[in-house]
Design a protein around this motif. Sequence first.
Motif, PDB file in Angstrom:
ATOM      1  N   PRO A 134     -51.157 -12.577 -70.351  1.00  0.00           N
ATOM      2  CA  PRO A 134     -50.993 -12.640 -68.897  1.00  0.00           C
ATOM      3  C   PRO A 134     -51.819 -11.565 -68.212  1.00  0.00           C
ATOM      4  CG  PRO A 134     -49.087 -11.616 -69.905  1.00  0.00           C
ATOM      5  CD  PRO A 134     -49.931 -12.139 -71.033  1.00  0.00           C
ATOM      6  N   THR A 135     -52.440 -11.929 -67.125  1.00  0.00           N
ATOM      7  CA  THR A 135     -53.263 -10.966 -66.397  1.00  0.00           C
ATOM      8  C   THR A 135     -52.397  -9.939 -65.676  1.00  0.00           C
ATOM      9  OG1 THR A 135     -55.053 -12.556 -66.180  1.00  0.00           O
ATOM     10  CG2 THR A 135     -55.016 -10.744 -64.598  1.00  0.00           C
ATOM     11  N   ALA A 136     -51.256 -10.352 -65.160  1.00  0.00           N
ATOM     12  CA  ALA A 136     -50.268  -9.440 -64.580  1.00  0.00           C
ATOM     13  C   ALA A 136     -48.986  -9.579 -65.385  1.00  0.00           C
ATOM     14  CB  ALA A 136     -50.014  -9.777 -63.116  1.00  0.00           C
ATOM     15  N   ARG A 137     -48.360  -8.455 -65.708  1.00  0.00           N
ATOM     16  CA  ARG A 137     -47.131  -8.497 -66.501  1.00  0.00           C
ATOM     17  C   ARG A 137     -45.943  -8.720 -65.567  1.00  0.00           C
ATOM     18  NH1 ARG A 137     -48.471  -3.237 -70.352  1.00  0.00           N
ATOM     19  NH2 ARG A 137     -50.351  -4.107 -71.308  1.00  0.00           N
ATOM     20  N   THR A 138     -45.895  -9.913 -64.997  1.00  0.00           N
ATOM     21  CA  THR A 138     -44.907 -10.237 -63.973  1.00  0.00           C
ATOM     22  C   THR A 138     -43.481 -10.084 -64.482  1.00  0.00           C
ATOM     23  OG1 THR A 138     -46.470 -11.801 -62.995  1.00  0.00           O
ATOM     24  CG2 THR A 138     -44.152 -12.031 -62.362  1.00  0.00           C
ATOM     25  N   TYR A 139     -43.242 -10.458 -65.725  1.00  0.00           N
ATOM     26  CA  TYR A 139     -41.887 -10.440 -66.268  1.00  0.00           C
ATOM     27  C   TYR A 139     -41.617  -9.208 -67.119  1.00  0.00           C
ATOM     28  CZ  TYR A 139     -42.134 -15.301 -64.773  1.00  0.00           C
ATOM     29  OH  TYR A 139     -42.298 -16.458 -64.028  1.00  0.00           O
ATOM     30  N   GLY A 140     -42.578  -8.308 -67.218  1.00  0.00           N
ATOM     31  CA  GLY A 140     -42.397  -7.101 -68.006  1.00  0.00           C
ATOM     32  C   GLY A 140     -43.390  -6.999 -69.140  1.00  0.00           C
ATOM     33  N   ASP A 141     -43.307  -5.904 -69.887  1.00  0.00           N
ATOM     34  CA  ASP A 141     -44.204  -5.667 -71.006  1.00  0.00           C
ATOM     35  C   ASP A 141     -43.937  -6.642 -72.141  1.00  0.00           C
ATOM     36  OD1 ASP A 141     -45.415  -3.598 -69.660  1.00  0.00           O
ATOM     37  OD2 ASP A 141     -44.165  -2.034 -70.572  1.00  0.00           O
ATOM     38  N   TRP A 142     -44.893  -6.686 -73.074  1.00  0.00           N
ATOM     39  CA  TRP A 142     -44.808  -7.599 -74.206  1.00  0.00           C
ATOM     40  C   TRP A 142     -43.461  -7.459 -74.881  1.00  0.00           C
ATOM     41  CZ3 TRP A 142     -43.798  -8.070 -79.315  1.00  0.00           C
ATOM     42  CH2 TRP A 142     -44.295  -9.200 -79.963  1.00  0.00           C
ATOM     43  N   PRO A 143     -42.829  -8.601 -75.239  1.00  0.00           N
ATOM     44  CA  PRO A 143     -43.329  -9.973 -75.151  1.00  0.00           C
ATOM     45  C   PRO A 143     -42.860 -10.736 -73.911  1.00  0.00           C
ATOM     46  CG  PRO A 143     -41.383  -9.945 -76.520  1.00  0.00           C
ATOM     47  CD  PRO A 143     -41.594  -8.520 -76.061  1.00  0.00           C
ATOM     48  N   LYS A 144     -42.249 -10.013 -72.958  1.00  0.00           N
ATOM     49  CA  LYS A 144     -41.577 -10.688 -71.853  1.00  0.00           C
ATOM     50  C   LYS A 144     -42.511 -11.559 -71.019  1.00  0.00           C
ATOM     51  CE  LYS A 144     -37.814  -7.349 -71.334  1.00  0.00           C
ATOM     52  NZ  LYS A 144     -37.135  -6.406 -70.406  1.00  0.00           N
ATOM     53  N   SER A 145     -43.764 -11.141 -70.845  1.00  0.00           N
ATOM     54  CA  SER A 145     -44.687 -11.918 -70.008  1.00  0.00           C
ATOM     55  C   SER A 145     -45.519 -12.908 -70.794  1.00  0.00           C
ATOM     56  CB  SER A 145     -45.592 -10.964 -69.222  1.00  0.00           C
ATOM     57  OG  SER A 145     -44.827 -10.245 -68.260  1.00  0.00           O
ATOM     58  N   GLY A 146     -45.312 -12.962 -72.129  1.00  0.00           N
ATOM     59  CA  GLY A 146     -45.896 -14.024 -72.925  1.00  0.00           C
ATOM     60  C   GLY A 146     -47.203 -13.696 -73.617  1.00  0.00           C
ATOM     61  N   GLU A 147     -47.523 -14.508 -74.616  1.00  0.00           N
ATOM     62  CA  GLU A 147     -48.786 -14.452 -75.363  1.00  0.00           C
ATOM     63  C   GLU A 147     -49.000 -15.812 -76.003  1.00  0.00           C
ATOM     64  OE1 GLU A 147     -49.200 -11.187 -78.138  1.00  0.00           O
ATOM     65  OE2 GLU A 147     -50.325 -12.445 -79.540  1.00  0.00           O
ATOM     66  N   ILE A 148     -50.227 -16.275 -75.988  1.00  0.00           N
ATOM     67  CA  ILE A 148     -50.598 -17.537 -76.646  1.00  0.00           C
ATOM     68  C   ILE A 148     -51.723 -17.235 -77.631  1.00  0.00           C
ATOM     69  CG2 ILE A 148     -51.465 -19.882 -76.357  1.00  0.00           C
ATOM     70  CD1 ILE A 148     -50.416 -19.772 -73.452  1.00  0.00           C
ATOM     71  N   ASP A 149     -51.488 -17.471 -78.906  1.00  0.00           N
ATOM     72  CA  ASP A 149     -52.493 -17.235 -79.944  1.00  0.00           C
ATOM     73  C   ASP A 149     -53.103 -18.567 -80.353  1.00  0.00           C
ATOM     74  OD1 ASP A 149     -51.976 -14.426 -80.080  1.00  0.00           O
ATOM     75  OD2 ASP A 149     -50.169 -14.873 -81.214  1.00  0.00           O
ATOM     76  N   VAL A 150     -54.307 -18.824 -79.887  1.00  0.00           N
ATOM     77  CA  VAL A 150     -54.979 -20.086 -80.167  1.00  0.00           C
ATOM     78  C   VAL A 150     -55.477 -20.125 -81.607  1.00  0.00           C
ATOM     79  CG1 VAL A 150     -56.809 -21.642 -79.389  1.00  0.00           C
ATOM     80  CG2 VAL A 150     -55.644 -20.165 -77.738  1.00  0.00           C
ATOM     81  N   MET A 151     -55.848 -18.963 -82.141  1.00  0.00           N
ATOM     82  CA  MET A 151     -56.279 -18.859 -83.535  1.00  0.00           C
ATOM     83  C   MET A 151     -56.093 -17.416 -83.997  1.00  0.00           C
ATOM     84  SD  MET A 151     -58.489 -17.679 -85.955  1.00  0.00           S
ATOM     85  CE  MET A 151     -59.564 -16.794 -84.830  1.00  0.00           C
ATOM     86  N   GLU A 152     -55.410 -17.254 -85.121  1.00  0.00           N
ATOM     87  CA  GLU A 152     -55.363 -15.967 -85.824  1.00  0.00           C
ATOM     88  C   GLU A 152     -55.599 -16.222 -87.308  1.00  0.00           C
ATOM     89  OE1 GLU A 152     -52.590 -12.604 -84.279  1.00  0.00           O
ATOM     90  OE2 GLU A 152     -51.446 -14.474 -84.131  1.00  0.00           O
ATOM     91  N   HIS A 153     -56.253 -15.252 -87.938  1.00  0.00           N
ATOM     92  CA  HIS A 153     -56.576 -15.371 -89.354  1.00  0.00           C
ATOM     93  C   HIS A 153     -56.566 -13.969 -89.949  1.00  0.00           C
ATOM     94  CE1 HIS A 153     -59.470 -15.543 -92.791  1.00  0.00           C
ATOM     95  NE2 HIS A 153     -58.909 -16.721 -93.002  1.00  0.00           N
ATOM     96  N   VAL A 154     -55.901 -13.805 -91.083  1.00  0.00           N
ATOM     97  CA  VAL A 154     -55.922 -12.516 -91.778  1.00  0.00           C
ATOM     98  C   VAL A 154     -56.674 -12.691 -93.089  1.00  0.00           C
ATOM     99  CG1 VAL A 154     -53.921 -11.474 -90.699  1.00  0.00           C
ATOM    100  CG2 VAL A 154     -53.575 -12.993 -92.634  1.00  0.00           C
ATOM    101  N   GLY A 155     -57.592 -11.777 -93.351  1.00  0.00           N
ATOM    102  CA  GLY A 155     -58.544 -11.961 -94.434  1.00  0.00           C
ATOM    103  C   GLY A 155     -57.948 -12.022 -95.820  1.00  0.00           C
ATOM    104  N   TYR A 156     -56.763 -11.415 -96.023  1.00  0.00           N
ATOM    105  CA  TYR A 156     -56.164 -11.467 -97.354  1.00  0.00           C
ATOM    106  C   TYR A 156     -55.565 -12.832 -97.666  1.00  0.00           C
ATOM    107  CZ  TYR A 156     -51.542 -10.819 -95.155  1.00  0.00           C
ATOM    108  OH  TYR A 156     -50.407 -10.964 -94.397  1.00  0.00           O
ATOM    109  N   ASP A 157     -55.491 -13.708 -96.663  1.00  0.00           N
ATOM    110  CA  ASP A 157     -54.979 -15.077 -96.838  1.00  0.00           C
ATOM    111  C   ASP A 157     -56.070 -16.046 -96.384  1.00  0.00           C
ATOM    112  OD1 ASP A 157     -53.206 -17.072 -97.452  1.00  0.00           O
ATOM    113  OD2 ASP A 157     -51.958 -16.811 -95.663  1.00  0.00           O
ATOM    114  N   PRO A 158     -57.121 -16.203 -97.172  1.00  0.00           N
ATOM    115  CA  PRO A 158     -58.346 -16.870 -96.713  1.00  0.00           C
ATOM    116  C   PRO A 158     -58.129 -18.314 -96.264  1.00  0.00           C
ATOM    117  CG  PRO A 158     -58.724 -15.710 -98.784  1.00  0.00           C
ATOM    118  CD  PRO A 158     -57.250 -15.712 -98.555  1.00  0.00           C
TER     119      PRO A 158
END
Length: 281
Positions: free
Chosen positions: A145-169
Amino acid sequence: MRNLIVSTIFLLSLASCKKSGRDGGSVITPPAPPEAKEYTFEASPMWADEFDYTGAPDPNSWTYDTGDHGWGNNELQNYTTDAKNVQVKDGMLTITAIKEPSGSKAYSSTRLVSRGKKDFTYGRLEVKAKLPSGRGTWPAIWMLPTARTYGDWPKSGEIDVMEHVGYDPNVVHFSIHSEAYNHVINTQKTATRQIPTAMTDFHLYRVDWTPAYIRGFFDGVQVFSFANDGKGYASWPFDKAFHVLINIAVGGNWGGVQGVDDTVFPAAMLVDYVRLYKLIP
């Protein structure tokens, strides 16, 4: 008489939104979920970066998060704006994590963001990318979120379109985070899929974000769906403007679970394009 009728209708509409509490006061009824419907998107992007130029990322679209404070995840990199960490060339964006002293850290990288440049509420976001390989790398294509309208993480949300960790190829994740649903309290909403060539070929990562649902797609195949339950921001803070982030972290609470292999650096993520399509009302 007309004014009396209008006033009566207004008062009745207010009454329909409330119910009596045990103490005789008024209790606001939570909003109902939005209408269950399929949304569509315009055929042409409302914003796109095809990276068909050379040099730094377009300043009309992108800025940077910089620093070496660990970013809430005990990450090991210092984020910079240096050309060795981020550049556009040969029709693509390249973000590179490097093993080198940088700030107070032993690695440098870049966290590219569209905040304040290309913020949006609802839409279809597509990013075509090839991921870095190696234990300790943690690339992500995501939204905050560009403005944390509902508060700090995670209250204002997050959307992870892609995450990858190298130890789990080649195991790729799509997730959402809110106050009610996040990994800290083990209620996260995540879809995990294996893409055998995620680190050697380009693949398309996409989110469809609407008032009623968030859906995730890998190479055009839906892998994730999360519905707006109408219970308010704790589960659905996704009604405010968000922006795009593209980065490679090193180590950290997730990326560094099995340590960091320094022989894999420099490690690069290549992005062919970023495209955003407007939601059709």
